[in-house]
Design an enzyme around this catalytic site. Sequence first.
Site, PDB file in Angstrom:
ATOM      1  N   GLU A 166       0.813  -1.219   0.000  1.00  0.00           N
ATOM      2  CA  GLU A 166       0.000   0.000   0.000  1.00  0.00           C
ATOM      3  C   GLU A 166       0.850   1.275   0.000  1.00  0.00           C
ATOM      4  O   GLU A 166       0.495   2.242   0.674  1.00  0.00           O
ATOM      5  CB  GLU A 166      -0.971  -0.001   1.192  1.00  0.00           C
ATOM      6  CG  GLU A 166      -1.900  -1.198   1.190  1.00  0.00           C
ATOM      7  CD  GLU A 166      -3.121  -1.041   2.099  1.00  0.00           C
ATOM      8  OE1 GLU A 166      -3.166  -0.083   2.884  1.00  0.00           O
ATOM      9  OE2 GLU A 166      -4.039  -1.885   1.983  1.00  0.00           O
ATOM     10  N   GLU A 267      -4.721  -9.349   1.355  1.00  0.00           N
ATOM     11  CA  GLU A 267      -5.538  -9.133   2.556  1.00  0.00           C
ATOM     12  C   GLU A 267      -6.988  -9.192   2.102  1.00  0.00           C
ATOM     13  O   GLU A 267      -7.334  -8.614   1.073  1.00  0.00           O
ATOM     14  CB  GLU A 267      -5.341  -7.721   3.168  1.00  0.00           C
ATOM     15  CG  GLU A 267      -4.051  -7.490   3.887  1.00  0.00           C
ATOM     16  CD  GLU A 267      -3.922  -6.039   4.422  1.00  0.00           C
ATOM     17  OE1 GLU A 267      -4.908  -5.271   4.398  1.00  0.00           O
ATOM     18  OE2 GLU A 267      -2.816  -5.689   4.848  1.00  0.00           O
TER      19      GLU A 267
END
Length: 457
Positions: A166, A267
């Site tokens: 990210e 995730e």
Amino acid sequence: MKSFGVFGLIAALSASTVAAAGTPVLAVRASTTVTPITVTGNAFYQGSSRFYIRGVAYQPGGGTGVTSDPIANSTACLRDIAYFQKLGINTIRVYAVDNTANHDTCMNALAAAGIYLVLDTDTPKYSLNRADPSISYNSVYLQSVFATVDAFANYTNTLAFLSGNEVINNSTNTNCAPYVKAVTRDIKQYIGSRGYRSIPVGYSAADVAENQYLMAEYMNCGTTDQRSDFYAINDYSWCDPSSFTTSGWDVLAKNYTNYGIPVFMSEYGCITNTRTFQEVAALYNTEMTGAFSGGLVYEYSNEGNGYGLVDISGDTVTTTSQFTYLQTAFANATDPTNGGGANTTSAATTCPAESSDWQVTGDSLPAIPSKAAAYMTTGAGTGPGLAGAGSQEAGTEDNESTGTATAGSGAVTATASSSSSTKSSAASGRAMAPFDVKPFSLVFVVFVGLIGGMALL
Ligand SMILES: *[C@@H]1O[C@H](CO)[C@@H](O)[C@H](O)[C@H]1NC(C)=O
Ligand SMILES: *[C@@H]1O[C@H](CO)[C@@H](O)[C@H](O)[C@H]1NC(C)=O
Ligand SMILES: *[C@@H]1O[C@H](CO)[C@@H](O)[C@H](O)[C@H]1NC(C)=O
Ligand SMILES: *[C@@H]1O[C@H](CO)[C@@H](O)[C@H](O)[C@H]1NC(C)=O
Ligand SMILES: *[C@@H]1O[C@H](CO)[C@@H](O)[C@H](O)[C@H]1NC(C)=O
Ligand SMILES: *[C@@H]1O[C@H](CO)[C@@H](O)[C@H](O)[C@H]1NC(C)=O
Ligand SMILES: *[C@@H]1O[C@H](CO)[C@@H](O)[C@H](O)[C@H]1NC(C)=O
Ligand SMILES: *[C@@H]1O[C@H](CO)[C@@H](O)[C@H](O)[C@H]1NC(C)=O
């Protein structure tokens, strides 16, 4: 793969490694091996069988864990493997490790349980700075990354390295993309240069609607030396009760059909409502498996943000109802037969064009800083661990990138000086934290907020 109970393994080893004083020595001396995972076309393989990641994120202590490495703690690791086996998983993801610690006991016990590791190579102190990527792409950072590769490359159950998590977390910071791609390229090059087996390397992207798919195209475009081995997405769009179409996972499945390299969920597990993990049945169904290779549920232990499957208090683990739901969902979702629709031909994507959503000019990548290039031949040496001085502000003219690399040459060193990497002052005093795994972000949002507030004064 030889599979025997972890506790049987430990008992056997303890018996033969009892120290003179009678204290059992937990260090596993002989390494336990599994069949390494390889990439062909758009899927992972364990030997000739397709391999689907069935996993959980594992970072107990997350939020304040700058000094804790969950797989360097044999006691905790051995305790938790029993729960991993109950869940029926084959992979864990760990976000930060101490590259000076010994991981033999945990890694070998995981191998004995048939469990692989997807490992992030960043740490809170050694990572790209999304607010100032150029200066943070320096040799000090890469030395830490490469030392982590050295520490894990020999374990046969190291499934993959994640070159970042990210880093791009907003529509405003796609300018980080060339640096993320350069780090990915550098890790691949390091693995090759050091003669390790071909451990897959890729990036874990945030679910930013404007650019997650553009980043997918970018990470898999260009020459082979610059392309990722896989792409991974963090996705929380399936919130029970939901469905393949309501969640939008049908769009993901469609988008990544013919993507050309493996893709998985690094995730998943929305907590808006009680999680019953209905998405597991979809993820391992042929409606997804033509493109997706499974995923990792966020996350094993409760770290105060409501995502945990178990509660850890002292040395005691207590499972929650979500643990049981996930266990049931995994048991119910068998792998598809006949390869699940995988495509054995690898293919590159077309690089996305510059636009307001994609603020990247051209397709060339920054050259590796010359000091980091030297590690390809000398090795990285001892890493800084989790407690080092950090790398985000370490760049200077001497240890940053000074040009662009020539794609396809197999060389990551600068071939021409250019102004493509805009320098900013090392003394700017900026201390943004780009290491944004959720366990840390709770802490960092406050921290960054303070720094940001101070900068405005
Ligand atoms: C290792 O984990 C155990 C069990 O959670 C814990 O009691 C111990 O403090 C940990 N050790 C270190 C060095 O963090
Ligand atoms: C990895 O294995 C190679 C070959 O056996 C060995 O030379 C090297 O020292 C090992 N590296 C580590 C970090 O254990
Ligand atoms: C994206 O970054 C901009 C500029 O830093 C900020 O104003 C905005 O709130 C951010 N958006 C999100 C969704 O974080
Ligand atoms: C799917 O692909 C389209 C472009 O073809 C893109 O605009 C969109 O953002 C993608 N969606 C997801 C969830 O990947
Ligand atoms: C079990 O799998 C079936 C078929 O894939 C699915 O429809 C069902 O919802 C699953 N049940 C559970 C409890 O996950
Ligand atoms: C497999 O992938 C290749 C490369 O993207 C593509 O040309 C081919 O059509 C795909 N095959 C199938 C059966 O989808
Ligand atoms: C970066 O390079 C400069 C100039 O050679 C050097 O003084 C500095 O120590 C380097 N930074 C680190 C952390 O190695
Ligand atoms: C992106 O990361 C910054 C810290 O670098 C944080 O302040 C911001 O909230 C994050 N944005 C999103 C959308 O998570």
